[in-house]
Enzyme design. Structure first.
Site, mmCIF file in Angstrom:
data_model
loop_
_atom_site.group_PDB
_atom_site.id
_atom_site.type_symbol
_atom_site.label_atom_id
_atom_site.label_comp_id
_atom_site.label_asym_id
_atom_site.label_seq_id
_atom_site.Cartn_x
_atom_site.Cartn_y
_atom_site.Cartn_z
ATOM 1 N N LEU A 64 15.645 10.150 26.356
ATOM 2 C CA LEU A 64 16.356 9.518 27.295
ATOM 3 C C LEU A 64 17.386 8.689 26.731
ATOM 4 O O LEU A 64 18.195 7.851 27.558
ATOM 5 C CB LEU A 64 15.471 9.006 28.512
ATOM 6 C CG LEU A 64 14.671 10.049 29.225
ATOM 7 C CD1 LEU A 64 13.835 9.486 30.159
ATOM 8 C CD2 LEU A 64 15.391 11.392 29.564
ATOM 9 N N ASN A 281 17.604 21.061 16.130
ATOM 10 C CA ASN A 281 16.683 20.897 14.980
ATOM 11 C C ASN A 281 15.038 21.051 15.602
ATOM 12 O O ASN A 281 14.933 20.109 16.419
ATOM 13 C CB ASN A 281 16.732 19.584 14.303
ATOM 14 C CG ASN A 281 16.012 19.224 13.265
ATOM 15 O OD1 ASN A 281 15.123 20.244 12.755
ATOM 16 N ND2 ASN A 281 15.649 18.012 12.831
ATOM 17 N N ASP A 308 13.268 19.694 25.190
ATOM 18 C CA ASP A 308 13.547 18.966 23.992
ATOM 19 C C ASP A 308 15.232 18.532 24.262
ATOM 20 O O ASP A 308 15.935 18.391 23.555
ATOM 21 C CB ASP A 308 13.607 19.600 22.829
ATOM 22 C CG ASP A 308 14.048 18.763 21.503
ATOM 23 O OD1 ASP A 308 13.971 17.437 21.656
ATOM 24 O OD2 ASP A 308 13.964 19.276 20.361
#
Length: 437
Positions: A64, A281, A308
């Site tokens: 966030l 990633n 994610d």
């Protein structure tokens, strides 16, 4: 607060193994009644016939960006994005600027989230001070603070020092917390941009080998087995990682794992030119890896789906591929993408998908049921999501509540959307053009 009757939805509640068409009455922010036909008089009626009612989703892995990169995301925009995606609770990762490595900053973030009154926030604390991998962070103080941190990770990078990781596991086991492993050996992934293989060769980019993840998965599984620490493997991406996870669970190692929608739905063959929206990633792997993840998600080896969610500014993401940051936004596209691509194709049962978004993450985190996890029973907090499983629409990242627009699924025609999200009995988000209750 007016009383509300949610009428005629198919109720799917993995916590209490409920699946059937029922009415749900809400009063003073809590579930007041659940039954076949409930009294309407005196209640505002939300017509939910033909829709699915489930507990609000729990996001186990989101970035966030606040504090430090409020240009990319804030707690307000991130938690609003969560409600738009059907989430009523979110775990935020600690790779902020500064990192969440002490009780004061963890408490400040948690207090800010409470002040906003949107989705609930469960901050994840750092394993190491400054995420530098040299010395342990204030894990016990964060756990005992008002933020009640129950999970720790250096997510964004792996803990390279096995000795430090062992001490972290021994330490948090004393107070029952969770270690979330970002499994990446930096020496093996160094400078890599996409999965190592035919695609990286064709693109002329340095590859990230599957081994970079698998070496760390093997190490952390051994450490968890040795210490008895609860271990959670974040964003698994390779078939061999799945095999090691499966074997570890058979041996009784206290391990859980998550998969992301982008690793479940795309492979490195889907990378479109040098579009950096596909740069993540761990990287998108091979089609065989993707299929292994899907199988493990369906058969219960994968415990949770995590978005994610990783928003970036356009300026950062639109650099040359080598220099652009990793990551995609996800909270607002998780349900429609997985419903369209896995449930409607028969690869995943709808009840299992809802389990992966609710009771699965709750088991991973071990948060108290009163904070999240009572499901749809009388007395539980009315944190709910109503799903329109028939509507067809086009995903448009420009309409996201998140500041991030880096969505690889932008423009996809999908079925299934969040009709509305209820937080503490109030409609906190309603899809456009769906009328009032």
């Amino acid at each position: 607060m007016p009383e509300l009757l949610i009428e005629g939805a198919r109720l799917i509640d993995p916590f209490n193994r409920l699946d059937g068409v029922m009415d749900v009455a809400v009063s003073r922010g809590r579930i007041a009644a659940v039954g076949k036909t409930l009294e309407k008089e005196g209640r505002e009626v939300l017509d939910a016939r033909g829709k699915v009612l489930a507990p609000g989703f729990l996001e186990v892995h989101a970035h966030l960006r606040e504090p430090g990169r409020e240009d990319a995301e804030t707690l307000q925009s991130g938690l609003e994005a969560a409600l738009h995606g059907g989430y009523t609770a979110v775990c935020c990762m600690p790779n902020t600027e500064p990192p969440l490595d002490n009780a004061a900053i963890a408490e400040a973030v948690a207090a800010r989230a409470r002040e906003l009154g949107l989705a609930d926030l469960f901050p994840v604390g750092c394993i190491s001070r400054g995420r530098e991998g040299r010395e342990l962070a204030e894990m016990a103080l964060m756990h005992l603070s008002a933020a009640r941190v129950c999970a720790f990770s250096d997510d964004g990078s792996g803990v390279q020092d096995a000795g430090l990781m062992r001490r972290a596991m021994e330490y948090v086991t004393a107070f029952g917390a969770l270690i979330i492993s970002h499994a990446e050996d930096a020496a093996l992934s160094l400078g890599g941009q996409v999965n190592e293989g035919a695609v990286s060769t064709a693109m002329g980019l340095r590859g990230i080998p599957a081994l970079a993840e698998e070496v760390m998965v093997a190490r952390d599984l051994l450490l968890a087995e040795e210490t008895g620490c609860r271990l959670h493997l974040a964003h698994l991406s390779t078939a061999r990682s799945v095999r090691m996870l499966r074997d570890a669970k058979k041996r009784g190692v206290p391990v859980t794992a998550e998969a992301t929608p982008h690793h479940l739905l795309m492979s490195d063959r889907d990378i479109d030119g040098y579009d950096t929206v596909f740069k993540v990633n761990p990287p998108l792997r091979t089609p065989a890896d993707m299929q292994a993840l899907r199988k493990a998600t369906g058969d219960g080896i994968i415990d949770a789906v995590a978005s994610d969610h990783a928003p970036h500014t356009l300026e950062d993401k639109e650099r040359e591929f080598d220099y652009a940051p990793f990551g995609v936004v996800g909270m607002e596209s998780v349900f429609p993408m997985l419903y369209s691509e896995l449930v409607l194709t028969g690869a995943l049962d709808l009840t299992r998908l809802i389990e992966l978004l609710t009771s699965g993450p709750a088991r991973v985190l071990g948060v108290p049921a009163t904070d999240y996890g009572m499901g749809i029973i009388v007395g539980a907090r009315a944190d709910l999501v109503l799903l329109d499983v028939d509507g067809t629409w086009t995903l448009d990242a420009r309409e996201f509540a998140s500041k991030g627009r880096n969505c690889p699924f932008h423009g996809r025609v999908v079925k299934g959307r969040i009709h509305c999200t209820l937080k503490n009995g109030k409609i906190a988000y309603r899809a456009p053009n769906t009328g009032s209750a």
